[in-house]
Design a protein around this motif. Sequence first.
Motif, PDB file in Angstrom:
ATOM      1  N   UNK A 140       0.801  -1.227   0.000  1.00  0.00           N
ATOM      2  CA  UNK A 140       0.000   0.000   0.000  1.00  0.00           C
ATOM      3  C   UNK A 140       0.832   1.273   0.000  1.00  0.00           C
ATOM      4  N   UNK A 141       2.110   1.186   0.411  1.00  0.00           N
ATOM      5  CA  UNK A 141       2.934   2.382   0.577  1.00  0.00           C
ATOM      6  C   UNK A 141       4.270   2.228  -0.146  1.00  0.00           C
ATOM      7  N   UNK A 142       4.923   3.368  -0.389  1.00  0.00           N
ATOM      8  CA  UNK A 142       6.199   3.374  -1.103  1.00  0.00           C
ATOM      9  C   UNK A 142       7.361   3.387  -0.118  1.00  0.00           C
ATOM     10  N   UNK A 143       8.280   2.453  -0.315  1.00  0.00           N
ATOM     11  CA  UNK A 143       9.449   2.299   0.557  1.00  0.00           C
ATOM     12  C   UNK A 143      10.694   2.827  -0.145  1.00  0.00           C
ATOM     13  N   UNK A 144      11.505   3.601   0.565  1.00  0.00           N
ATOM     14  CA  UNK A 144      12.756   4.107   0.013  1.00  0.00           C
ATOM     15  C   UNK A 144      13.955   3.359   0.569  1.00  0.00           C
ATOM     16  N   UNK A 145      14.845   2.911  -0.327  1.00  0.00           N
ATOM     17  CA  UNK A 145      16.082   2.248   0.082  1.00  0.00           C
ATOM     18  C   UNK A 145      17.239   2.820  -0.726  1.00  0.00           C
ATOM     19  N   UNK A 170      14.540   3.332  -5.232  1.00  0.00           N
ATOM     20  CA  UNK A 170      15.960   3.113  -4.954  1.00  0.00           C
ATOM     21  C   UNK A 170      16.738   4.393  -5.242  1.00  0.00           C
ATOM     22  N   UNK A 171      17.384   4.927  -4.213  1.00  0.00           N
ATOM     23  CA  UNK A 171      18.185   6.144  -4.350  1.00  0.00           C
ATOM     24  C   UNK A 171      19.632   5.774  -4.653  1.00  0.00           C
ATOM     25  N   UNK A 172      20.222   6.392  -5.673  1.00  0.00           N
ATOM     26  CA  UNK A 172      21.575   6.033  -6.109  1.00  0.00           C
ATOM     27  C   UNK A 172      22.636   7.048  -5.697  1.00  0.00           C
ATOM     28  N   UNK A 173      22.287   8.023  -4.862  1.00  0.00           N
ATOM     29  CA  UNK A 173      23.271   9.029  -4.464  1.00  0.00           C
ATOM     30  C   UNK A 173      24.250   8.445  -3.452  1.00  0.00           C
ATOM     31  N   UNK A 174      25.319   9.214  -3.130  1.00  0.00           N
ATOM     32  CA  UNK A 174      26.284   8.746  -2.137  1.00  0.00           C
ATOM     33  C   UNK A 174      25.854   9.095  -0.715  1.00  0.00           C
ATOM     34  N   UNK A 175      24.678   9.703  -0.572  1.00  0.00           N
ATOM     35  CA  UNK A 175      24.103   9.984   0.749  1.00  0.00           C
ATOM     36  C   UNK A 175      23.135   8.849   1.064  1.00  0.00           C
ATOM     37  N   UNK A 177      21.180   8.075   3.475  1.00  0.00           N
ATOM     38  CA  UNK A 177      19.903   8.266   4.163  1.00  0.00           C
ATOM     39  C   UNK A 177      19.297   9.650   3.932  1.00  0.00           C
ATOM     40  N   UNK A 178      20.119  10.674   3.868  1.00  0.00           N
ATOM     41  CA  UNK A 178      19.643  12.059   3.875  1.00  0.00           C
ATOM     42  C   UNK A 178      18.649  12.356   2.761  1.00  0.00           C
ATOM     43  N   UNK A 179      18.953  11.956   1.529  1.00  0.00           N
ATOM     44  CA  UNK A 179      18.041  12.246   0.416  1.00  0.00           C
ATOM     45  C   UNK A 179      16.693  11.563   0.599  1.00  0.00           C
ATOM     46  N   UNK A 180      16.725  10.318   1.065  1.00  0.00           N
ATOM     47  CA  UNK A 180      15.478   9.584   1.286  1.00  0.00           C
ATOM     48  C   UNK A 180      14.661  10.219   2.404  1.00  0.00           C
ATOM     49  N   UNK A 181      15.331  10.721   3.443  1.00  0.00           N
ATOM     50  CA  UNK A 181      14.622  11.388   4.537  1.00  0.00           C
ATOM     51  C   UNK A 181      13.908  12.644   4.036  1.00  0.00           C
ATOM     52  N   UNK A 182      14.561  13.386   3.149  1.00  0.00           N
ATOM     53  CA  UNK A 182      13.920  14.572   2.570  1.00  0.00           C
ATOM     54  C   UNK A 182      12.695  14.183   1.754  1.00  0.00           C
ATOM     55  N   UNK A 183      12.820  13.109   0.972  1.00  0.00           N
ATOM     56  CA  UNK A 183      11.689  12.645   0.167  1.00  0.00           C
ATOM     57  C   UNK A 183      10.528  12.199   1.047  1.00  0.00           C
ATOM     58  N   UNK A 184      10.856  11.593   2.192  1.00  0.00           N
ATOM     59  CA  UNK A 184       9.818  11.162   3.125  1.00  0.00           C
ATOM     60  C   UNK A 184       9.013  12.360   3.617  1.00  0.00           C
ATOM     61  N   UNK A 201      19.682  11.316  14.114  1.00  0.00           N
ATOM     62  CA  UNK A 201      20.724  12.307  13.822  1.00  0.00           C
ATOM     63  C   UNK A 201      20.271  13.225  12.696  1.00  0.00           C
ATOM     64  N   UNK A 202      19.751  12.629  11.631  1.00  0.00           N
ATOM     65  CA  UNK A 202      19.280  13.429  10.503  1.00  0.00           C
ATOM     66  C   UNK A 202      18.135  14.345  10.915  1.00  0.00           C
ATOM     67  N   UNK A 203      17.222  13.823  11.738  1.00  0.00           N
ATOM     68  CA  UNK A 203      16.070  14.617  12.154  1.00  0.00           C
ATOM     69  C   UNK A 203      16.487  15.800  13.026  1.00  0.00           C
ATOM     70  N   UNK A 204      17.433  15.560  13.923  1.00  0.00           N
ATOM     71  CA  UNK A 204      17.877  16.650  14.807  1.00  0.00           C
ATOM     72  C   UNK A 204      18.608  17.733  14.025  1.00  0.00           C
TER      73      UNK A 204
END
Length: 284
Positions: A140-145, A170-175, A177-184, A201-204
């Motif tokens: 039902x939902x989209x998962x980012x990895x 699927x994110x192909x950047x060298x980051x 987690x950060x890019x996926x967190x922004x997309x979330x 850490x990313x959230x703070x």
Amino acid sequence: MLHLLFFIAVFFMSSVCHAEDTAARGENTITWMLADFPPLRIISGPFAGQGPSDMILELMRRELPEFDHKTVAANVARTVEEIKNGKQVLTIGLIPTPERNEIVLFSLPCALAPPVALIVRQEDLSKYPATVSLGSFVKTDTLGISLSRSYGAAVDAALRQIMPDDNVFIDSSDKLFENLAKMLLLKRIDGVLGFPFEAMFNARTSQSADRIAIIPITETGQYVIGRIAAPKTEWGRKMISRVNEILLRHRPEPSYRQAFERWLPPANVPDFNRIYDAQFLEQQ
């Protein structure tokens, strides 16, 4: 004629010496290929250089002063490809998988992390049960990895069962987690796989701690162990031997352990220390 022969001989010897010197410099160069993976590896911001992988990198530089150490930012896929091609590359914290074991030499454990979890938006938390199955989530939902990232054996196996799936981004950047967190937070995806401490850490650092929630997943429950990785070459074997000597001497030190502890929620520290002593230090 004699002058010409003398000039040719000198030129030849100079060329040989230069080639030998260049080869020696190449043999004594280590390229560390590392992803931007806070808080394990922190490249920028007020905590730059204070992650556990940063500590390990500085330790290796200090203990291997005869080498010229270079660092390159790269995603996991590129790093593994360079190692597969036999380049003089090392990386920190790579998680062994059956596929990687075919092409990579691994050191003793160098990094320890709590189990991977599912990170969702706080406003959507009520939609989900207390523990989520990834297979059910992607119905039902989209998962980012992150591309080529390992999340531990159990989670990797679950992802192989799911993919390919239109609901897995699927994110192909060298980051990692950060890019996926922004997309979330932008509602382009609905959940992200990651370690709880990297999510917090990313959230703070992005002032979004009140906008995310962390949910355990049914596919994991074990701590994840990372290792230093090298190519399956004679150079790689020599480097892993040296690296293992360094790890054996320094992993029991309080400063090594504390490099990981400082980023954990206080409630997780006792369990982390139990696993550190019982498994991390004992595992080969």
